[in-house]
Design an enzyme around this catalytic site. Structure first.
Site, PDB file in Angstrom:
ATOM      1  N   LYS A  44     -24.935 -16.026   0.726  1.00 52.79           N
ATOM      2  CA  LYS A  44     -25.025 -15.689  -0.415  1.00 52.79           C
ATOM      3  C   LYS A  44     -23.780 -15.304  -1.774  1.00 52.79           C
ATOM      4  O   LYS A  44     -22.745 -15.102  -0.730  1.00 52.79           O
ATOM      5  CB  LYS A  44     -26.528 -15.094  -1.523  1.00 52.79           C
ATOM      6  CG  LYS A  44     -27.639 -16.122  -0.504  1.00 52.79           C
ATOM      7  CD  LYS A  44     -29.373 -15.985  -1.075  1.00 52.79           C
ATOM      8  CE  LYS A  44     -30.345 -15.975  -0.972  1.00 52.79           C
ATOM      9  NZ  LYS A  44     -30.859 -15.549   0.524  1.00 52.79           N
ATOM     10  N   TYR A  48     -27.241 -10.644  25.117  1.00 52.21           N
ATOM     11  CA  TYR A  48     -28.481 -10.195  25.229  1.00 52.21           C
ATOM     12  C   TYR A  48     -27.885  -8.366  24.623  1.00 52.21           C
ATOM     13  O   TYR A  48     -27.200  -8.068  25.826  1.00 52.21           O
ATOM     14  CB  TYR A  48     -29.311 -10.236  25.738  1.00 52.21           C
ATOM     15  CG  TYR A  48     -30.334 -11.573  25.366  1.00 52.21           C
ATOM     16  CD1 TYR A  48     -31.055 -11.179  24.472  1.00 52.21           C
ATOM     17  CD2 TYR A  48     -30.774 -12.584  25.972  1.00 52.21           C
ATOM     18  CE1 TYR A  48     -31.740 -11.958  24.050  1.00 52.21           C
ATOM     19  CE2 TYR A  48     -31.022 -13.624  26.023  1.00 52.21           C
ATOM     20  CZ  TYR A  48     -31.465 -13.551  25.046  1.00 52.21           C
ATOM     21  OH  TYR A  48     -32.613 -14.293  24.242  1.00 52.21           O
ATOM     22  N   ARG A  98     -25.373 -16.734   8.214  1.00 59.84           N
ATOM     23  CA  ARG A  98     -26.466 -16.083   7.686  1.00 59.84           C
ATOM     24  C   ARG A  98     -27.113 -14.993   8.630  1.00 59.84           C
ATOM     25  O   ARG A  98     -27.007 -15.495   9.729  1.00 59.84           O
ATOM     26  CB  ARG A  98     -26.992 -17.653   7.591  1.00 59.84           C
ATOM     27  CG  ARG A  98     -26.433 -18.512   7.151  1.00 59.84           C
ATOM     28  CD  ARG A  98     -26.877 -18.907   5.876  1.00 59.84           C
ATOM     29  NE  ARG A  98     -28.646 -18.950   5.725  1.00 59.84           N
ATOM     30  CZ  ARG A  98     -28.922 -19.911   5.472  1.00 59.84           C
ATOM     31  NH1 ARG A  98     -27.771 -21.461   4.964  1.00 59.84           N
ATOM     32  NH2 ARG A  98     -30.244 -20.350   4.869  1.00 59.84           N
ATOM     33  N   GLU A 126     -30.547  -6.197  24.072  1.00 60.93           N
ATOM     34  CA  GLU A 126     -31.808  -5.644  23.309  1.00 60.93           C
ATOM     35  C   GLU A 126     -31.493  -3.597  22.440  1.00 60.93           C
ATOM     36  O   GLU A 126     -31.267  -3.074  23.549  1.00 60.93           O
ATOM     37  CB  GLU A 126     -32.511  -5.548  24.124  1.00 60.93           C
ATOM     38  CG  GLU A 126     -33.713  -6.670  23.260  1.00 60.93           C
ATOM     39  CD  GLU A 126     -33.479  -7.580  23.681  1.00 60.93           C
ATOM     40  OE1 GLU A 126     -32.176  -8.103  24.871  1.00 60.93           O
ATOM     41  OE2 GLU A 126     -34.485  -9.108  24.338  1.00 60.93           O
ATOM     42  N   ASP A 171     -35.114  -5.680  -2.420  1.00 55.83           N
ATOM     43  CA  ASP A 171     -34.539  -7.331  -1.984  1.00 55.83           C
ATOM     44  C   ASP A 171     -33.195  -7.547  -2.934  1.00 55.83           C
ATOM     45  O   ASP A 171     -33.666  -8.143  -3.972  1.00 55.83           O
ATOM     46  CB  ASP A 171     -35.264  -7.894  -1.886  1.00 55.83           C
ATOM     47  CG  ASP A 171     -34.929  -8.767  -1.001  1.00 55.83           C
ATOM     48  OD1 ASP A 171     -33.849  -9.356  -1.378  1.00 55.83           O
ATOM     49  OD2 ASP A 171     -35.546 -10.135  -0.349  1.00 55.83           O
ATOM     50  N   THR A 181     -29.614 -10.480   2.161  1.00 55.16           N
ATOM     51  CA  THR A 181     -29.033 -11.371   3.719  1.00 55.16           C
ATOM     52  C   THR A 181     -27.618 -10.765   2.733  1.00 55.16           C
ATOM     53  O   THR A 181     -27.335 -10.165   2.636  1.00 55.16           O
ATOM     54  CB  THR A 181     -29.142 -12.844   2.552  1.00 55.16           C
ATOM     55  OG1 THR A 181     -28.691 -13.479   2.056  1.00 55.16           O
ATOM     56  CG2 THR A 181     -30.825 -13.625   3.306  1.00 55.16           C
TER      57      THR A 181
HETATM   58  N1  DSN Z   1     -33.710 -19.596  -0.027  1.00 55.99           N
HETATM   59  C1  DSN Z   1     -32.993 -18.813  -0.597  1.00 55.99           C
HETATM   60  C2  DSN Z   1     -32.694 -19.412  -2.061  1.00 55.99           C
HETATM   61  O1  DSN Z   1     -32.188 -20.154  -1.997  1.00 55.99           O
HETATM   62  O2  DSN Z   1     -32.827 -18.498  -2.306  1.00 55.99           O
HETATM   63  C3  DSN Z   1     -34.519 -17.223  -0.348  1.00 55.99           C
HETATM   64  O3  DSN Z   1     -34.683 -17.468   0.846  1.00 55.99           O
END
Ligand code: DSN
Length: 423
Positions: free
Chosen positions: A227, A52, A233, A54, A198, A224
């Site tokens: 991707k 942890y 993640r 914080e 974003d 994020t």
């Molecule tokens: N779920 C993601 C996507 O597939 O684009 C976006 O949060």
């Protein structure tokens, strides 16, 4: 690690093995998915999950932070360098929380926000009516131009002047074209709004220098870390120095408790991996593959929203094929081609059974597939669409897809010696 799991919990081990085999034996075209490196996998599965932390480095509410402080500082510095940002917060659990924290840092409940309409490609958290973002804030979505499938910057400006939002959100989750973040920054300034960008989907393309970076044009950039960026993640926020304190406060204690230190450790690894010429070459190939796939799909008579792609994703408008997106996605899944059904701009069908299919190339590119294989995959998609009610033809495509997969093995972290990894 995976072999040790077999010893301690054979039931869960077997399910993890099956998922590894599924990922290995399928052409994964969901644009938000990828295969992470062995280093990222090991870091995110390591002992940092036990801690942890914080607070922030040097200002924690729990002791025993000798190592976590160093890890968080390193992750922050790597993120700042990679994105050329004044400040980075590497604690968000994922993109949705990162977005909520970014809003909380700059505006108040009840204020007006303007993001891309959800059916046109915006994310749920950009003001969709089923999301907190339209319940906590007044949402005025901007559509894409129905004729071109592209953002109409004049229309965004007109809407912004009419509604005077406190916040404009650029970025999308199902938009196949490059975004002019400078234009969004200019429009936001004109109406006295903050600009949050974003870049969850395109972060890998941005750090590779292929797509415009919003960092100079936005107050806060949210992303994020998976991707196209190919990390674990998680989520990150990048901002100008003037917003650093508000961003940090909004994440902790504003929205989150203890950060997931194991994820943050893996984020640090991924940031270093993305800061290499190899990663830049990978990002270029993602786009080459998407363009090759789009070109072949057009040849097969598929309609693509906006007519093609500039990035890693393609949105197929299936109305001329008379196949609902869900039906095609499910048939493709049986043929070892994994996609997701998706709304298209102005979709006459409901989101649960929309007219589109969203595909993308980050994962296939990580496997080493190139334009030739992208063309082959377009052929597979076409064969499945043409034989949508013919299960044996669909199974035949599955065999060809498996053969193609066998020539492009995935990173070795879930190839388990002595096990059948492809069934
Ligand atoms: N779920 C993601 C996507 O597939 O684009 C976006 O949060």
């Amino acid at each position: 690690m995976i072999n040790a799991l077999e010893q301690y919990d054979p039931q869960i081990y077997e399910l993890v093995r099956q998922e590894g085999a599924r990922q290995s034996g399928a052409i994964r075209l969901i644009p938000s998915e990828n295969y992470v490196s062995r280093a990222v996998m090991l870091a995110s599965g390591g002992c940092l999950t036990n801690k942890y932390a914080e607070g922030y480095p040097g200002r924690r509410y729990y002791e025993g932070q000798q190592v976590t402080d160093l890890i968080e500082k390193m992750a922050r510095e790597r993120a700042k360098k990679l994105f050329k940002a004044d400040h980075a917060n590497v604690q968000p659990y994922s993109g949705s929380v990162a977005n909520l924290a970014a809003y909380a840092a700059l505006i108040n409940p009840g204020d007006t926000i303007m993001g891309m309409s959800h059916v046109d490609g915006g994310h749920l958290t950009h003001g969709a009516n089923v999301s907190f973002s339209s319940k906590f804030f007044k949402s005025v979505p901007y559509p894409v131009n129905p004729d071109t499938g592209r953002i109409d910057y004049d229309q965004v400006e007109k809407l912004a002047k009419e509604h005077r939002p406190k916040l404009i959100i650029s970025g999308a989750t199902a938009y196949p074209r490059e975004i002019d973040f400078e234009a969004f920054g200019r429009i936001a300034k004109e109406v006295g709004a903050y600009h949050i960008s974003d870049i969850a989907h395109i972060a890998g393309l941005v750090v590779a220098g292929i797509h415009q970076s919003p960092v100079p044009h936005a107050d806060i950039v949210s992303s994020t870390t998976h991707k196209t960026l190919r990390g674990p993640r998680g989520g990150i926020l990048l901002c100008k120095a003037e917003h650093a304190k508000s961003v940090d406060r909004a994440v902790f204690p504003g929205l989150q408790g203890g950060p997931h230190m194991h994820t943050m450790t893996a984020v640090a690894v991924a940031m270093a991996e993305a800061d290499t010429p190899e990663f830049a070459a990978y990002a270029k190939q993602i786009i080459k593959n998407a363009k090759a796939l789009a070109e072949k799909l057009l040849e097969y008579g598929f309609n693509l929203t906006s007519g093609g792609t500039d990035n890693h994703l393609i949105l197929i408008d299936l109305r001329n094929k008379n196949i609902p997106g869900k039906k095609l996605a499910k048939a493709l899944d049986r043929a070892r081609i994994v996609t997701n059904y998706n709304s298209i701009p102005n979709d006459p069908a409901p989101p649960a059974n929309p007219s589109g299919l969203r595909i993308g190339t980050p994962a296939m590119t990580t496997r080493g597939m190139k334009e030739e294989q992208a063309g082959q995959i377009a052929g597979f998609i076409n064969t499945v669409a043409e034989n949508i009610d013919n299960e044996s033809a669909i199974q035949e495509v599955g065999k060809e897809a498996l053969l193609l997969c066998s020539h492009f093995p995935v990173p070795d972290h879930f190839i388990i010696p002595g096990k059948n990894n492809t069934v």
